[in-house]
Write a protein that holds these residues in place. Sequence first.
Motif, short mmCIF file in Angstrom:
data_model
loop_
_atom_site.label_atom_id
_atom_site.label_comp_id
_atom_site.label_asym_id
_atom_site.label_seq_id
_atom_site.Cartn_x
_atom_site.Cartn_y
_atom_site.Cartn_z
N PRO A 22 47.05 -33.24 23.61
CA PRO A 22 47.36 -34.50 24.29
C PRO A 22 46.37 -35.63 23.97
CG PRO A 22 47.61 -32.67 25.81
CD PRO A 22 46.94 -32.13 24.58
N ALA A 23 45.07 -35.33 23.96
CA ALA A 23 44.08 -36.38 23.68
C ALA A 23 44.18 -36.84 22.23
CB ALA A 23 42.68 -35.86 23.98
N PHE A 24 44.36 -35.91 21.30
CA PHE A 24 44.51 -36.29 19.90
C PHE A 24 45.76 -37.15 19.72
CE2 PHE A 24 45.97 -35.81 15.55
CZ PHE A 24 44.81 -35.99 14.83
N THR A 25 46.85 -36.78 20.40
CA THR A 25 48.09 -37.55 20.32
C THR A 25 47.88 -38.96 20.84
OG1 THR A 25 49.40 -35.54 20.55
CG2 THR A 25 50.52 -37.62 21.05
N ASP A 26 47.16 -39.10 21.95
CA ASP A 26 46.88 -40.45 22.48
C ASP A 26 46.11 -41.29 21.47
OD1 ASP A 26 48.18 -39.90 24.84
OD2 ASP A 26 46.35 -39.49 25.98
N GLN A 27 45.11 -40.70 20.83
CA GLN A 27 44.34 -41.46 19.83
C GLN A 27 45.19 -41.77 18.61
OE1 GLN A 27 40.42 -40.04 18.92
NE2 GLN A 27 39.90 -39.75 21.07
N TYR A 28 46.07 -40.87 18.25
CA TYR A 28 46.97 -41.10 17.12
C TYR A 28 47.89 -42.28 17.44
CZ TYR A 28 50.52 -40.15 13.55
OH TYR A 28 51.40 -40.27 12.50
N VAL A 29 48.45 -42.31 18.65
CA VAL A 29 49.34 -43.41 19.05
C VAL A 29 48.58 -44.73 19.07
CG1 VAL A 29 50.73 -44.34 20.97
CG2 VAL A 29 50.99 -41.94 20.28
N GLN A 30 47.34 -44.73 19.52
CA GLN A 30 46.54 -45.95 19.51
C GLN A 30 46.32 -46.45 18.08
OE1 GLN A 30 42.96 -44.89 21.60
NE2 GLN A 30 43.95 -44.96 23.61
N ASN A 31 46.01 -45.54 17.18
CA ASN A 31 45.80 -45.89 15.78
C ASN A 31 47.11 -46.42 15.18
OD1 ASN A 31 45.58 -45.53 12.81
ND2 ASN A 31 43.64 -44.54 13.29
N LEU A 32 48.19 -45.73 15.44
CA LEU A 32 49.51 -46.14 14.94
C LEU A 32 49.89 -47.52 15.48
CD1 LEU A 32 52.18 -45.53 13.47
CD2 LEU A 32 52.89 -44.26 15.52
N THR A 33 49.65 -47.75 16.76
CA THR A 33 49.97 -49.04 17.37
C THR A 33 49.18 -50.15 16.68
OG1 THR A 33 50.47 -48.00 19.49
CG2 THR A 33 49.95 -50.36 19.53
N GLY A 34 47.91 -49.90 16.40
CA GLY A 34 47.08 -50.89 15.71
C GLY A 34 47.63 -51.22 14.33
N ARG A 35 48.10 -50.21 13.63
CA ARG A 35 48.65 -50.44 12.29
C ARG A 35 49.95 -51.23 12.36
NH1 ARG A 35 46.79 -45.87 8.29
NH2 ARG A 35 44.88 -45.23 9.33
N THR A 110 56.38 -35.08 13.13
CA THR A 110 56.64 -36.34 12.44
C THR A 110 55.40 -37.11 12.01
OG1 THR A 110 56.68 -37.58 14.53
CG2 THR A 110 58.78 -36.66 13.77
N TYR A 111 54.23 -36.50 12.06
CA TYR A 111 53.00 -37.24 11.82
C TYR A 111 52.96 -37.85 10.42
CZ TYR A 111 51.17 -33.42 8.98
OH TYR A 111 50.98 -32.49 8.00
N GLN A 112 52.18 -38.94 10.31
CA GLN A 112 51.88 -39.57 9.03
C GLN A 112 50.50 -39.08 8.63
OE1 GLN A 112 53.90 -41.88 7.21
NE2 GLN A 112 55.37 -40.96 8.62
N GLU A 117 44.72 -38.13 9.44
CA GLU A 117 43.39 -37.94 8.85
C GLU A 117 42.40 -38.97 9.38
OE1 GLU A 117 44.21 -38.03 4.64
OE2 GLU A 117 44.71 -35.90 4.59
N SER A 118 42.86 -40.20 9.56
CA SER A 118 42.00 -41.26 10.09
C SER A 118 41.56 -40.92 11.51
CB SER A 118 42.75 -42.59 10.06
OG SER A 118 42.02 -43.59 10.70
N VAL A 122 37.39 -39.26 13.25
CA VAL A 122 36.54 -39.77 14.33
C VAL A 122 36.79 -39.06 15.66
CG1 VAL A 122 36.27 -42.06 13.30
CG2 VAL A 122 38.15 -41.65 14.89
N TYR A 123 37.70 -38.09 15.67
CA TYR A 123 38.06 -37.41 16.91
C TYR A 123 36.94 -36.51 17.39
CZ TYR A 123 40.59 -34.68 20.32
OH TYR A 123 40.98 -34.08 21.49
N GLN A 124 36.63 -36.59 18.67
CA GLN A 124 35.64 -35.74 19.29
C GLN A 124 36.34 -34.88 20.35
OE1 GLN A 124 32.25 -35.61 18.59
NE2 GLN A 124 32.81 -36.90 16.86
#
Length: 166
Positions: A22-35, A110-112, A117-118, A122-124
């Motif tokens: 769940p935490a990794f998914t949240d960070q992925y969505v944040q990164n995706l939203t920024g892009r 469905t990940y990119q 990788e990005s 930086v994931y902790q």
Amino acid sequence: MLGRLLALVAGASLAVGASQAPAFTDQYVQNLTGRVDELRPLVEEFDAKIGEYGYTRASAMAECQIATGLLDALCSTYETTVARYELLSAHLAQLSAANIWMKPVVLAQTYQKDIAESVYSVYQPAVPATPVGLTYAGGGFFGGWLVLTLIFGILGGLVGGGRRYA
């Protein structure tokens, strides 16, 4: 006895790993939203400019297919940008439509790769403190424990002459 210990260790390992989903998914969505947010103004500007000349995005892209020279070079950049924007926007919509319990599952399907990788770079990892994280931890533990228990149970039945290893 060894089989039970290995099943317990596998369950604990998968609990820790799965709890991070769940935490990794949240960070992925944040990164995706920024892009997506970064590409949106470029695509909107492109759409506005071609609209001034009576083109739609589809008709401009069709004309880009036959462009040569400098126009071909410019079209290539716009085509790549628009295609990436459309892909990432659709991906973000998919993730946004999923409920909180299914987002990690949708992401896994469905990940990119470049975004994952990005985020991973930086994931902790952290201890899950949410119901979703704890549920994924429990599911990971149960899955790891069950798989190894079944494997050792089958192996014990095949080669153990009826003795239990799991």
